[in-house]
Write a protein that holds these residues in place. Structure first.
Motif, mmCIF file in Angstrom:
data_model
loop_
_atom_site.group_PDB
_atom_site.id
_atom_site.type_symbol
_atom_site.label_atom_id
_atom_site.label_comp_id
_atom_site.label_asym_id
_atom_site.label_seq_id
_atom_site.Cartn_x
_atom_site.Cartn_y
_atom_site.Cartn_z
ATOM 1 N N GLN A 141 55.389 -49.990 12.436
ATOM 2 C CA GLN A 141 54.583 -50.637 11.417
ATOM 3 C C GLN A 141 53.590 -49.660 10.792
ATOM 4 O O GLN A 141 53.319 -48.578 11.339
ATOM 5 C CB GLN A 141 53.807 -51.808 12.032
ATOM 6 N N SER A 144 50.792 -47.247 12.748
ATOM 7 C CA SER A 144 51.183 -47.038 14.146
ATOM 8 C C SER A 144 51.247 -45.562 14.521
ATOM 9 O O SER A 144 51.501 -45.225 15.682
ATOM 10 C CB SER A 144 52.549 -47.693 14.418
ATOM 11 N N MET A 254 47.590 -54.020 5.678
ATOM 12 C CA MET A 254 47.784 -53.243 6.900
ATOM 13 C C MET A 254 47.094 -51.889 6.851
ATOM 14 O O MET A 254 46.762 -51.309 7.878
ATOM 15 C CB MET A 254 49.295 -53.024 7.140
ATOM 16 N N GLU A 292 56.549 -53.631 8.935
ATOM 17 C CA GLU A 292 55.904 -54.907 9.223
ATOM 18 C C GLU A 292 56.507 -56.077 8.432
ATOM 19 O O GLU A 292 57.102 -55.900 7.372
ATOM 20 C CB GLU A 292 54.404 -54.831 8.951
ATOM 21 N N ARG A 296 52.345 -60.280 6.950
ATOM 22 C CA ARG A 296 51.178 -59.514 7.377
ATOM 23 C C ARG A 296 50.675 -58.553 6.313
ATOM 24 O O ARG A 296 49.554 -58.077 6.382
ATOM 25 C CB ARG A 296 51.507 -58.719 8.647
ATOM 26 N N SER A 364 47.757 -56.361 16.270
ATOM 27 C CA SER A 364 49.113 -55.987 15.852
ATOM 28 C C SER A 364 50.159 -56.286 16.920
ATOM 29 O O SER A 364 51.290 -55.794 16.836
ATOM 30 C CB SER A 364 49.156 -54.491 15.519
ATOM 31 N N GLU A 367 53.614 -57.455 15.716
ATOM 32 C CA GLU A 367 54.335 -56.382 15.031
ATOM 33 C C GLU A 367 54.857 -55.362 16.047
ATOM 34 O O GLU A 367 55.960 -54.835 15.904
ATOM 35 C CB GLU A 367 53.423 -55.680 14.014
#
Length: 393
Positions: A141, A144, A254, A292, A296, A364, A367
């Motif tokens: 995602q 990350s 995000m 993702e 979101r 998260s 995800e």
């Protein structure tokens, strides 16, 4: 007396010539042994890589940031002992009715450095130097740590791309010291909304048609794409800076600066290796866009279109890897530009690594579970297709 001296001189010359020939024969024998050792090293290295699996999956947990609520080590735990040490990850999301566990070829903890990660990946870089085609993907995602893993920062923070370049150019320098030539050509592109954009073009957003061409020898080229022969890691770093400045990014829920495309850096290695064999290797380093769910991202309008294109191509990549691992007759390469571009670098004796990056953030968690499920599915297919280590009697 004079005659005796002449005879002695002739004997000395004859002995010297004989000794010289003996040394030449010994040198030729050593060179033949060295050549055989080089061929054996390449064969054994490839055998080891195939035994590990031509499709592999690593997982990396990024370090927590100061401003996020994160899993502690008991709720996001890596096995430290036993058969699955360093390979199994157990996660317990907030308010979840159960724990989830996932097993990969390697799991890197928050504390594991860029060097730790590259030490594992460097074996695949060597495969490219040996003439094989290699793909390394960073998946996960937004936020990350994919781009950090690929690019990193300065000094010890250097990521996979700069460290790979150092390894490749060190090998090139060694070959050149032995009179062997290996040319290294770089291309950098992104796939944005299923369109190819040249990140090294003078006007990256210009309307230029790029077509993917595959030939019968397993080579791939993209028409109108800038191809740059490179001679040092510093030169590649400069190209990467140019590419990153041109890459499509946008703000989402995000991330304030989220990559909205897949970036593909491709190095073609052509020449002769230490064993005197011709090589035509390729190293594809792919920084995938965030995986993702749409709910979101808060995406609407153009951002929604981008997210849909990203998720469709990621799904297509999964379908191709599953089909390759299952040895299906039809491999759906044409379902996305990404998989069609990488057609000749996936499957067969090519080497593929998916490095799934996950966030330790509690926010998260879902995800993270989605990313781990996808990666675990890839890994389970890869394990089924890996050659058996058992020998027939």
């Amino acid at each position: 007396m004079q005659l005796a001296n002449i005879v002695n001189d002739e004997r000395s010359t004859s002995q010297l010539i004989a000794r010289l020939q003996e040394v030449k024969d010994q040198l030729a024998a050593r060179e033949e042994e060295l050549l055989h050792a080089m061929v054996t090293r390449r064969h054994l290295h490839n055998t080891i890589q195939e035994l590990k699996g031509n499709i592999r999956v690593f997982c990396r947990i990024r370090p927590s940031s100061e401003d996020e609520s994160a899993f502690d080590d008991s709720n996001l735990a890596i096995d430290r002992k036993g058969e699955f040490a360093g390979r199994r990850l157990e996660i317990t999301p907030p308010d979840a009715p159960k724990k989830y566990d996932f097993t990969f070829d390697r799991v890197f903890a928050k504390k594991d450095s860029q060097k730790h990660v590259f030490d594992e990946v460097s074996l695949l870089v060597q495969s490219a130097l040996d003439g094989y085609k290699v793909c390394i993907f960073t998946y996960g995602q937004t936020g990350s740590g994919k781009t950090y893993t690929m690019l990193g920062g300065k000094g010890e923070e250097r990521g996979l791309i700069p460290r790979s370049m150092e390894q490749i150019f060190a090998s090139q320098s060694l070959l050149e010291s032995k009179g062997l030539k290996v040319s290294i050509t770089a291309t950098l592109l992104e796939i944005y909304n299923e369109d190819i954009r040249d990140l090294l073009a003078s006007s990256p957003g210009a309307k230029i048609e790029y077509k993917i061409k595959h030939d019968d020898d397993g080579n791939t080229r993209v028409t109108n794409l800038c191809e740059v022969e490179v001679f040092s890691a510093a030169e590649v770093e400069s190209l990467m800076q140019q590419a990153n400045a041109a890459r499509a990014v946008a703000k989402t829920n995000m991330n304030d600066r989220s990559s909205r495309s897949h970036m593909v850096m491709r190095l073609c290695l052509d020449g002769v290796n230490e064993a005197g064999e011709p090589i035509h290797g390729a190293l594809n380093l792919v920084d995938l866009a965030g995986s993702e769910r749409l709910s979101r991202t808060g995406a609407t309008g153009d951002r929604l279109k981008e997210a849909q294109a990203i998720n469709k191509s990621l799904s297509s990549l999964g379908d191709v890897i599953f089909a390759l691992a299952s040895k299906e007759k039809h491999i759906p390469f044409r379902n996305s530009k990404l998989t069609y571009l990488l057609k000749n670098s996936l499957g067969g004796d090519c080497k593929t690594l998916m490095l799934v990056n996950v966030s330790p953030s509690l926010e998260s968690a879902q995800e993270t579970i989605c990313s781990l499920r996808f990666a675990a599915k890839v890994n389970s297919c890869a394990l089924k297709s890996a050659p058996s280590s058992k020998t027939k009697k």
